[in-house]
Design an enzyme around this catalytic site. Structure first.
Site, PDB file in Angstrom:
ATOM      1  N   HIS A   1      38.959  21.254   0.563  1.00  0.00           N
ATOM      2  CA  HIS A   1      39.235  20.255  -0.487  1.00  0.00           C
ATOM      3  C   HIS A   1      37.916  19.854  -1.134  1.00  0.00           C
ATOM      4  O   HIS A   1      37.025  19.350  -0.446  1.00  0.00           O
ATOM      5  CB  HIS A   1      39.903  19.012   0.116  1.00  0.00           C
ATOM      6  CG  HIS A   1      41.239  19.311   0.715  1.00  0.00           C
ATOM      7  ND1 HIS A   1      42.416  19.244  -0.004  1.00  0.00           N
ATOM      8  CD2 HIS A   1      41.587  19.705   1.964  1.00  0.00           C
ATOM      9  CE1 HIS A   1      43.434  19.574   0.789  1.00  0.00           C
ATOM     10  NE2 HIS A   1      42.958  19.867   1.987  1.00  0.00           N
ATOM     11  N   LEU A   2      37.826  20.085  -2.436  1.00  0.00           N
ATOM     12  CA  LEU A   2      36.582  19.718  -3.142  1.00  0.00           C
ATOM     13  C   LEU A   2      36.773  18.539  -4.082  1.00  0.00           C
ATOM     14  O   LEU A   2      35.793  18.050  -4.652  1.00  0.00           O
ATOM     15  CB  LEU A   2      36.044  20.918  -3.931  1.00  0.00           C
ATOM     16  CG  LEU A   2      35.373  22.020  -3.113  1.00  0.00           C
ATOM     17  CD1 LEU A   2      34.895  23.158  -4.021  1.00  0.00           C
ATOM     18  CD2 LEU A   2      34.207  21.482  -2.297  1.00  0.00           C
ATOM     19  N   ARG A   3      38.041  18.106  -4.276  1.00  0.00           N
ATOM     20  CA  ARG A   3      38.316  16.974  -5.190  1.00  0.00           C
ATOM     21  C   ARG A   3      37.778  17.283  -6.595  1.00  0.00           C
ATOM     22  O   ARG A   3      37.662  18.439  -6.978  1.00  0.00           O
ATOM     23  CB  ARG A   3      37.730  15.654  -4.659  1.00  0.00           C
ATOM     24  CG  ARG A   3      37.975  15.377  -3.177  1.00  0.00           C
ATOM     25  CD  ARG A   3      39.423  15.371  -2.782  1.00  0.00           C
ATOM     26  NE  ARG A   3      39.580  14.874  -1.417  1.00  0.00           N
ATOM     27  CZ  ARG A   3      40.631  15.139  -0.648  1.00  0.00           C
ATOM     28  NH1 ARG A   3      41.616  15.905  -1.087  1.00  0.00           N
ATOM     29  NH2 ARG A   3      40.720  14.646   0.562  1.00  0.00           N
TER      30      ARG A   3
ATOM     31  N   HIS B   1      45.858  25.308   8.798  1.00  0.00           N
ATOM     32  CA  HIS B   1      45.363  24.352   9.814  1.00  0.00           C
ATOM     33  C   HIS B   1      46.316  24.165  10.998  1.00  0.00           C
ATOM     34  O   HIS B   1      46.784  23.065  11.263  1.00  0.00           O
ATOM     35  CB  HIS B   1      45.016  22.999   9.187  1.00  0.00           C
ATOM     36  CG  HIS B   1      46.032  22.451   8.208  1.00  0.00           C
ATOM     37  ND1 HIS B   1      47.369  22.318   8.506  1.00  0.00           N
ATOM     38  CD2 HIS B   1      45.880  21.998   6.942  1.00  0.00           C
ATOM     39  CE1 HIS B   1      47.978  21.822   7.466  1.00  0.00           C
ATOM     40  NE2 HIS B   1      47.111  21.613   6.502  1.00  0.00           N
TER      41      HIS B   1
ATOM     42  N   HIS C   1      51.429  24.101   4.169  1.00  0.00           N
ATOM     43  CA  HIS C   1      51.190  22.948   5.056  1.00  0.00           C
ATOM     44  C   HIS C   1      52.486  22.779   5.848  1.00  0.00           C
ATOM     45  O   HIS C   1      53.447  22.207   5.349  1.00  0.00           O
ATOM     46  CB  HIS C   1      50.861  21.687   4.246  1.00  0.00           C
ATOM     47  CG  HIS C   1      50.563  20.507   5.112  1.00  0.00           C
ATOM     48  ND1 HIS C   1      49.360  19.834   5.086  1.00  0.00           N
ATOM     49  CD2 HIS C   1      51.299  19.887   6.072  1.00  0.00           C
ATOM     50  CE1 HIS C   1      49.374  18.855   5.976  1.00  0.00           C
ATOM     51  NE2 HIS C   1      50.549  18.861   6.585  1.00  0.00           N
TER      52      HIS C   1
ATOM     53  N   LYS D   1      49.656  27.222  -2.759  1.00  0.00           N
ATOM     54  CA  LYS D   1      49.756  26.322  -1.605  1.00  0.00           C
ATOM     55  C   LYS D   1      51.027  25.496  -1.693  1.00  0.00           C
ATOM     56  O   LYS D   1      51.243  24.769  -2.663  1.00  0.00           O
ATOM     57  CB  LYS D   1      48.533  25.393  -1.581  1.00  0.00           C
ATOM     58  CG  LYS D   1      48.562  24.300  -0.528  1.00  0.00           C
ATOM     59  CD  LYS D   1      48.381  24.836   0.880  1.00  0.00           C
ATOM     60  CE  LYS D   1      48.498  23.732   1.923  1.00  0.00           C
ATOM     61  NZ  LYS D   1      47.335  22.876   2.030  1.00  0.00           N
TER      62      LYS D   1
ATOM     63  N   ASP E   1      39.497  22.769   6.246  1.00  0.00           N
ATOM     64  CA  ASP E   1      40.272  21.608   5.784  1.00  0.00           C
ATOM     65  C   ASP E   1      39.366  20.391   5.636  1.00  0.00           C
ATOM     66  O   ASP E   1      39.803  19.254   5.824  1.00  0.00           O
ATOM     67  CB  ASP E   1      41.453  21.298   6.706  1.00  0.00           C
ATOM     68  CG  ASP E   1      42.510  20.429   6.014  1.00  0.00           C
ATOM     69  OD1 ASP E   1      42.445  20.309   4.782  1.00  0.00           O
ATOM     70  OD2 ASP E   1      43.380  19.881   6.700  1.00  0.00           O
TER      71      ASP E   1
ATOM     72  N   HIS F   1      40.017  27.163   3.653  1.00  0.00           N
ATOM     73  CA  HIS F   1      40.839  25.967   3.347  1.00  0.00           C
ATOM     74  C   HIS F   1      39.891  24.805   3.089  1.00  0.00           C
ATOM     75  O   HIS F   1      39.354  24.209   4.019  1.00  0.00           O
ATOM     76  CB  HIS F   1      41.775  25.641   4.525  1.00  0.00           C
ATOM     77  CG  HIS F   1      42.713  24.506   4.230  1.00  0.00           C
ATOM     78  ND1 HIS F   1      44.066  24.568   4.510  1.00  0.00           N
ATOM     79  CD2 HIS F   1      42.513  23.283   3.697  1.00  0.00           C
ATOM     80  CE1 HIS F   1      44.639  23.439   4.153  1.00  0.00           C
ATOM     81  NE2 HIS F   1      43.709  22.628   3.669  1.00  0.00           N
TER      82      HIS F   1
HETATM   83  O1  DOR Z   1      44.064  15.433   6.629  1.00  0.00           O
HETATM   84  C1  DOR Z   1      44.375  15.977   5.590  1.00  0.00           C
HETATM   85  N1  DOR Z   1      43.742  15.724   4.428  1.00  0.00           N
HETATM   86  N2  DOR Z   1      45.405  16.844   5.602  1.00  0.00           N
HETATM   87  C2  DOR Z   1      45.894  17.362   4.467  1.00  0.00           C
HETATM   88  O2  DOR Z   1      46.831  18.102   4.539  1.00  0.00           O
HETATM   89  C3  DOR Z   1      45.340  16.972   3.148  1.00  0.00           C
HETATM   90  C4  DOR Z   1      43.974  16.508   3.274  1.00  0.00           C
HETATM   91  C5  DOR Z   1      43.509  15.789   2.029  1.00  0.00           C
HETATM   92  O3  DOR Z   1      43.721  16.301   0.926  1.00  0.00           O
HETATM   93  O4  DOR Z   1      42.905  14.726   2.161  1.00  0.00           O
HETATM   94 ZN    ZN Z   2      44.063  20.620   3.508  1.00  0.00          ZN
END
Ligand code: DOR
Ligand code: ZN
Length: 338
Positions: A16-18, A169, A135, A96, A241, A14
């Protein structure tokens, strides 16, 4: 001689790479230690087409350079047709699902969790073997949101017994208890939820870099998470995450949710498992369980760590982005061996 520990094929299920400059900054901070990761689709706009999946995967590979790293791609859940899913299936590992507005960039998520509305897409996913990542939070009181979501997990798990469902998560004892009830329910657990409780976020000085969704919970919840993670329960695996936000969006009035753990994740997991005399189980939690649950065949990679102090940088930056990691300016007990 300091103590040495090696992990084969570490996976972050899990992440996030943006995109753009942030992707170029944070991508290598995961790909230098992990051999693969499930990539979250909550970009702006979210990843909803085959073209967007393929193009994003290419940008990730570009950002990660020569590192051995497989991005396991996801789509942002919508009501997709069976034909579309058949066509996109080979490009993705999972879809997702975000309830609308529940977290960062989820405004176009699912506005009703009514099972009949979701049925055609979930049935097609089940038939095609596409994993559903959720989520799982309602928009109730912040400490109860995950627990209130449990009946929805139960409903999806029982209506679609062949659909693999990942409770993303998880932060509560109630979610841990759910794992034993349905053979098709699994979970990812973050590093930060194994380490902190709500006390660490708001119990003293407010710590914006520990603010995330779901929020860290009670001591008994953390104990339940530690129990299944340290025990390498085969239904759970590591998903950081890790969620980078620009420093000024975290240290601001209206703090964005997300803890950025990518650069320290494997080292601190090692420290945590060693502290609890469970180092032998880390390989399962951070790799083997995920390989079994997702049915993936990740590229070979072995990461060696040594028990040596490492001072975590105050931030990571490039020309346009600055991001603050968990444990910034603090000393952690394990380092990567290059
Ligand atoms: O804390 C979080 N940040 N929870 C999420 O579900 C998304 C994530 C984000 O993309 O920043
Ligand atoms: Zn996430």
């Amino acid at each position: 001689m300091s103590k040495i520990f090696s992990i084969s094929k570490p996976l972050d299920m899990h992440l996030h790479l943006r995109d753009n400059d942030m992707l170029n900054l944070v991508g290598p901070l995961t790909s230098n230690t992990f051999c693969g990761a499930i990539i979250m689709p909550n970009l702006v706009p979210p990843v909803t087409t085959k073209e967007a999946v393929v193009a994003y995967k290419n940008r990730i590979k570009q950002a990660c350079g020569n590192d051995t790293f497989e991005p396991y791609m996801t789509l942002f859940f919508q009501n997709y047709s069976r034909e579309f899913l058949e066509d996109v299936k080979d490009e993705i590992t999972a879809i997702k699902l975000y309830p609308a507005g529940i977290t960062t960039n989820s405004e176009t998520g699912v506005s009703s969790m009514d099972i009949e509305t979701l049925r055609p897409t979930l049935q097609a996913m089940s038939d095609l073997g596409i994993i559903l990542c959720i989520h799982g939070e309602t928009n109730g009181f912040v400490m109860d949101r995950e627990a209130e979501f449990m009946p929805i997990y139960e409903s999806i798990a029982s209506n679609f017994p062949n659909l693999k469902i990942i409770m993303e998560h998880i932060t509560t004892k109630s979610a841990v208890e759910m794992l034993d009830k349905y053979p098709n329910l699994y979970a990812t657990i973050t590093l930060h939820h194994l380490l902190i409780t709500l006390d660490d976020v708001v119990g003293g000085m407010l710590k914006p870099h520990l603010f995330c969704k779901p929020i860290a919970k009670r001591y008994e919840d953390r104990a339940a998470l530690l129990n299944v993670a340290l025990g390498a329960n085969p239904k759970v695996c590591f998903g950081s995450d890790s969620a980078p936000h620009p420093k000024n969006k975290k240290e601001s009035c209206g703090c964005a949710a997300g803890v950025f753990t990518a650069p320290i994740a494997l080292q601190v997991l090692t420290e945590l498992f060693e502290k609890h005399n469970c180092l032998d189980n880390l390989q399962k939690f951070v790799s083997d369980n995920a390989i079994n649950i997702y049915g993936i065949n990740p590229p070979s990679k072995t990461i060696t760590l040594e028990k040596a102090d490492f001072k975590v940088p105050s931030s990571y930056k490039n020309d346009t982005e600055t991001v603050v990691p968990m444990y910034a300016n603090e000393v952690i007990k394990w380092s990567l061996v290059n």
